[in-house]
Design a protein around this motif. Structure first.
Motif, mmCIF file in Angstrom:
data_model
loop_
_atom_site.group_PDB
_atom_site.id
_atom_site.type_symbol
_atom_site.label_atom_id
_atom_site.label_comp_id
_atom_site.label_asym_id
_atom_site.label_seq_id
_atom_site.Cartn_x
_atom_site.Cartn_y
_atom_site.Cartn_z
ATOM 1 N N ARG A 272 0.836 -1.198 0.000
ATOM 2 C CA ARG A 272 0.000 0.000 0.000
ATOM 3 C C ARG A 272 0.872 1.250 0.000
ATOM 4 N N ALA A 273 0.413 2.264 -0.718
ATOM 5 C CA ALA A 273 1.079 3.569 -0.724
ATOM 6 C C ALA A 273 0.018 4.658 -0.643
ATOM 7 N N VAL A 274 0.322 5.712 0.112
ATOM 8 C CA VAL A 274 -0.568 6.867 0.227
ATOM 9 C C VAL A 274 0.240 8.102 -0.179
ATOM 10 N N LEU A 275 -0.246 8.828 -1.202
ATOM 11 C CA LEU A 275 0.484 9.953 -1.778
ATOM 12 C C LEU A 275 -0.415 11.189 -1.806
ATOM 13 N N GLN A 276 0.235 12.337 -1.929
ATOM 14 C CA GLN A 276 -0.514 13.587 -2.095
ATOM 15 C C GLN A 276 0.387 14.612 -2.753
ATOM 16 N N ARG A 277 -0.083 15.196 -3.847
ATOM 17 C CA ARG A 277 0.686 16.218 -4.554
ATOM 18 C C ARG A 277 0.462 17.564 -3.864
ATOM 19 N N ARG A 278 1.531 18.333 -3.684
ATOM 20 C CA ARG A 278 1.443 19.615 -2.980
ATOM 21 C C ARG A 278 1.492 20.838 -3.893
ATOM 22 N N SER A 279 1.831 20.657 -5.171
ATOM 23 C CA SER A 279 1.837 21.809 -6.072
ATOM 24 C C SER A 279 1.620 21.316 -7.488
ATOM 25 N N ASN A 280 1.163 22.230 -8.343
ATOM 26 C CA ASN A 280 0.953 21.894 -9.742
ATOM 27 C C ASN A 280 2.295 21.747 -10.442
ATOM 28 N N VAL A 281 2.300 21.047 -11.565
ATOM 29 C CA VAL A 281 3.519 20.824 -12.326
ATOM 30 C C VAL A 281 3.355 21.416 -13.717
ATOM 31 N N ALA A 282 4.486 21.801 -14.304
ATOM 32 C CA ALA A 282 4.438 22.387 -15.636
ATOM 33 C C ALA A 282 4.103 21.354 -16.698
ATOM 34 N N ASP A 283 4.506 20.112 -16.456
ATOM 35 C CA ASP A 283 4.267 19.039 -17.420
ATOM 36 C C ASP A 283 3.522 17.908 -16.731
#
Length: 1005
Positions: A272-283
């Motif tokens: 199991r993995a739990v992830l969260q993106r904290r900022s937008n990306v250019a690509d």
């Protein structure tokens, strides 16, 4: 025991029984044997009769009872605990004593050795603590003998003693160190680290932020074969989020478990993995996040046939997705609950998370594995099912079912087979309408619908259009399902069935929940449907419902579409404006997406500035491939000149196609960053007249904005009248003159007009914004170009910025065997920087090679030979005098030579450093004097000099008629003049100069 029983002189063994006298009766005593329990019973009897006389025996009895029963004494276990605690405390005391003894005089290397020894000692102590706790618990549970407890006690004491010896040995070495000092703070830090290690074994597994030492960071999967030897995760990656401690990745790399999870036969492992993106990306498509499983063999190395499997690639993960959990199950063999089968030879599974790109800041909250053999594992719930459930919940089913049940119990409408059946029926007072399947026979198409009316209204109606039911009520036939009077009121609450105007009643019965312009038909004035469409869009957005646009609508004013709108249907808007207006459709917010299409036809009228105008300040997401434009001066426009800072967000925009639109997309902003994904832009005047064809063409006009174009197709079929991509500055309050930044990557271009031009057609004046230097970056484009009447890329004299053209561009001139003579890149501002990679332009593609086609500006390039001149035949020299070598023939055969051809003057022999200066300069001067017949070569001598301006900076002798001078400088400023001079000796005058003499200059910038 003189008269007693004697034993041989042998070592004593464990006591098994007792021998003594007992009362045989009649005043006689008898000798006999008895087991230990009999003795204990006798002693207990004595205690019960005389406790004060034998109180001293209580301790021995307790110990003897413990040995007989096989249970360790509580005091022994307590003593073990106390001694272990004392050993740990002594460890800290020894460190502090070492600090005081050496008084900050220890060497760095010795402190490192001490740190290593203390770390090993603490690890041993932790193992003993766990072993003692486990053995003591096991001993109590299995009734181990007291001697086992004593053995545990001894082990613990010996461990503590060994630990103390190691510390004392390390401190002794520290006391004799001289030089390489460390301070007291270092040892205090060491003490704190050792103290922290006492509880390291209590950390929670599976959370990298809580226990970085249980995880590793590496650049490639190949390093996981030695993961146990890698250092812990850097402390700089640990961050605290709203879900606790996490690992926040700030660049590309892999975070994985230090130890693999064993793949046992017949067992299922859950990962199991739990992830969260904290900022937008250019690509978003390239800078994704991957959750995978690496496979290790029995030796701990990667399985060569299949090193890893990808569980899931999150290619467009963004902050709005929130906390994302991914789970899978793995096993060595197949099974109902096994989602991922390990390859042959795999014995361990290592879960990992890999991040791509340098932005995005993905947080790793959980990276864990556990035995899931006995768990009931359901297949993952698909996103389609979740979306469908959300859609069902959004229908307000409980309320609607309640309404249906109420209607069944107290119907407002009834259906009869024929009119005769209705006439004979007793109809309740709550029924207001009747439906007939037929007038005479069911289904004869003459039944129609009836509504309850008064007798007077029925009498006033058409003949045969009314009847009276058995209960005495009168019913009048309704000739149309929707009356004109029903359209006089808007459907103010279109989201509820059977509400609003009577027109909603019929659509409500069919479960219609989307808004429509027909709900607001009263807003149509003089045939202009724009107000009705705008009202329907506003109502749909506020109630989070769809807007259905189906049909052809004439508009004479602007249609306004707010943000947070979902469009469906296929519609055509026919613009019939009679006065100038900014647009046909105005979009005031983001999160606009649709399943259908809108075609805005401006009718080739110059009364419309553009077909679509976006003016909202937050337009994070405009995914409208269905927005198409026909016959407008500009198809799509984002922003306005009067409010240059209105667009504040980073946005992904996607629009549909255009036809007959000279301008396709214009973007005006100084604050926003827009990413245009897969555009299909064609600047043309198809369908228009000659005046329409004379309008200037462009596919993309960027005014002050930062824009990235990713993929897609950008073209023009309108000849030379225009520029494919235009860039203009914007004069913004408090910011000065802001030039655009345009990044084109992976786009196919096709046109006869120039690709890019950065210019200032409005003549705006003001200080250039130093924080926003303009730029053009062209990478990975392909396609065709078919003209030689203007530079391919051009920047005017007032352009303040940089131009970058990559080597992976593959644009071909459309005529076979045809080479352009016009510049590839022309920059009229000498201070503008030009970056052109080697082979970015080639003659095979029809362009001038490399820097040969780069005119003006200041070029940037890697180390290469930039100038070469040769030929001294006929030049005369005087013995003892220096003369400048005049190399008569500058070389202009390659692109880079042609760029710097003007730097060397063959008439004066002067090489002038160009604007911007040069770096890594290397100058080679080669001279050869050919002797005449009868003259020895050794007699030809002289001196060769190199001058910077008027200062000699290097010289070398000419021997045997040959001299070679090599001069290097790290950098030379613009305007510096280099000359080579030769001073022959007397015996060297009058001989011929070889044609192999040459001057070469190598540099970078």
């Amino acid at each position: 025991m003189a008269s007693g029983v004697r034993t041989p002189n042998l070592p004593n063994a464990a006591l098994l029984e007792v021998l003594g006298h007992y009362d045989a009766g009649g005043g006689k005593m008898a000798l006999g044997r008895a087991n230990l329990s009999a003795l204990i019973d006798a002693l207990r009897g004595i205690i019960s009769t005389d406790p004060t006389g034998v109180a001293s025996l209580r301790t021995d009895l307790n110990a003897l009872s413990a040995e007989v029963d096989g249970k360790p004494a509580i005091a022994d276990v307590q003593r073990i605990s106390d001694q272990l605690a004392a050993a740990i405390q002594d460890l800290q005391d020894q460190i502090l004593d070492a600090d005081t003894a050496i008084d900050g005089k220890a060497g760095i290397a010795d402190v490192q050795a001490l740190t290593s020894q203390l770390g090993a000692a603490v690890e041993d102590l932790q193992k003993q603590i766990l072993a003692v706790g486990r053995d003591a618990t096991s001993g109590l549970a299995t009734k181990a003998a007291s001697r086992d407890v004593q053995a545990i006690n001894t082990t613990a004491v010996e461990t503590a003693a060994a630990l103390q010896k190691q510390i004392l040995a390390a401190v002794a070495r520290l006391e004799i160190v001289e030089g390489g000092k460390v301070g007291r703070d270092d040892l205090v830090t060491l003490s704190q680290a050792v103290s922290a290690q006492r509880l390291a074994y209590l950390r929670r597994a599976g959370r990298p932020g809580d226990d970085p030492s249980a995880f590793v960071f590496c650049a490639t999967l190949a390093e996981l074969g030695r993961a146990p030897d890698l250092p812990p995760l850097p402390a700089a990656l640990v961050a605290v989020s709203d879900n606790g401690a996490v690992i926040r990745m700030t660049g590309a790399g892999i975070v994985a478990a230090r130890w693999g999870y064993a793949l046992e036969p017949g067992r299922v492992l859950g990962l199991r993995a739990v992830l969260q993106r904290r900022s937008n990306v250019a690509d978003p498509a390239g800078n994704g996040v991957r959750f995978g499983v690496a496979w290790l063999d029995q030796a701990g190395g990667l399985v060569q046939t299949k090193p890893f499997d990808v569980v899931k690639d999150l290619l467009r993960l963004g902050p709005s997705d929130g906390r994302v959990e991914i789970a899978t199950t793995v096993a060595r063999g197949p099974g109902k609950s096994v989602l991922l089968r390990a390859p042959y030879g795999a014995r361990f599974a290592v879960p990992f998370v890999e991040a791509f790109g340098t932005d995005g800041l993905p947080d790793i909250e959980v990276l864990d594995g556990e035995d899931a053999s006995r768990a009931v594992l359901l297949p993952p719930v698909s996103q389609d099912l979740v979306a469908r459930l959300d859609g069902i919940e959004a229908q307000d089913l409980p309320e609607r079912i309640g309404a249906v049940e109420s209607a069944v119990q107290n119907p407002a409408s009834l259906t009869f087979a024929t009119v005769a059946d209705a006439r004979a029926a007793m109809i309740g007072a709550g029924v207001s309408t009747l439906s007939m399947r037929g007038a005479v026979t069911p289904g004869d198409a003459r039944g129609a619908s009836y509504r309850r009316v008064s007798q007077a209204v029925a009498a006033a109606g058409p003949a045969g259009a009314s009847f009276q039911s058995a209960d005495g009520a009168w019913w009048l036939r309704v000739d149309g399902s929707v009356r004109d009077a029903d359209l006089s009121t808007d459907a103010t609450n279109f989201t509820l069935a059977l509400s609003g105007a009577e027109a909603r009643h019929y659509r409500g019965k069919l479960g219609e929940v989307a808004a429509s312009p027909f709900d607001f038909a009263s807003r149509v004035v003089a045939g202009d449907w724009a107000p009705a469409i705008s009202a329907a869009a506003a109502a749909a957005a506020s109630a989070f419902r769809r807007l259905t646009l189906d049909g052809v609508f004439v508009t004479r004013s602007e249609v306004v579409l707010p943000g947070n709108l979902h469009l469906t249907g296929k519609s055509y808007l026919l613009g019939r404006a009679t006065a100038p207006q900014a647009c046909m459709v105005r979009i005031t917010g983001g999160n606009l997406h649709g399943d259908g299409s809108i075609e805005a036809n401006a009718g080739y009228s110059t009364l419309y500035d553009q077909a679509y105008l976006v003016v909202g300040d937050q337009i994070q997401y405009l995914r409208m491939k269905g927005l198409n434009a026909v016959g407008a001066q500009v198809a799509f426009c984002l922003g306005t000149r009067d409010k240059p800072a209105a667009i504040l967000s980073e946005s992904n925009v996607a629009f549909g196609h255009s036809y007959g639109c000279p301008g396709v997309m214009r973007i005006i902003s100084v604050e926003g960053y827009l990413s245009i994904v897969d555009p299909i832009f064609s600047a043309d005047s198809l369908g228009g007249n000659a005046a329409w064809d004379a309008l200037p063409k462009f596919a993309l006009d960027v005014i002050g904005a930062r824009v990235a174009v990713r993929g897609g197709h950008v073209e023009s079929t309108a000849g030379l009248n225009g520029i494919l991509i235009k860039g203009e500055p914007l004069l913004a309050p408090h910011q000065g003159l802001v030039w655009p930044q345009i990044d084109v990557d992976g786009t196919v271009s096709e046109s006869a007009m120039p690709l890019v031009r950065m210019h200032n057609p409005r003549g705006l004046s003001g200080p250039n914004n130093t924080n926003r230097r303009g730029s053009i970056s062209i990478k990975g484009i392909g396609g065709a170009h078919s003209q030689d009447q203007a530079p391919y890329i051009q920047a005017d004299a007032d352009f303040a910025g940089d131009i970058f053209y990559a080597a992976d561009n593959r644009v071909w001139v459309g005529v076979s065997g045809y080479n352009r003579a016009r510049p590839n890149i022309q920059v009229d501002n000498p201070d503008a920087q030009i970056f052109v990679e080697r082979d970015a332009f080639s003659q095979e593609q029809g362009f001038q090679h490399w820097m040969a086609g780069t005119k003006g500006g200041t070029v940037r390039f890697g180390l290469c030979q930039i100038a070469r001149a040769f030929g001294l035949a006929g030049q005369g020299f005087t013995a003892g005098q220096r003369s400048t070598l005049l190399f008569k023939t500058p070389d202009g055969t390659t692109g880079v030579y042609q760029r710097f051809l003007d730097c060397y003057d063959p008439a004066t022999g002067r090489f002038t450093i160009p604007r911007g200066g040069l770096n890594d300069v290397a100058i080679l001067v080669r001279l050869a004097v050919l002797p005449r017949t009868g003259v020895a070569v050794a007699a030809l001598t002289g001196r060769l000099y190199l001058f910077e301006d008027t200062t000699p900076v290097d010289e070398i002798g000419v021997v045997n008629g040959y001299g070679t001078l090599m001069y290097r400088r790290g950098s030379l400023p613009a305007g510096r003049v280099l000359t080579a001079q030769f001073q022959p000796d007397a015996n060297c005058v009058g001989h011929d100069i070889a044609t192999t003499c040459a001057l070469t200059v190598e540099a970078s910038k």
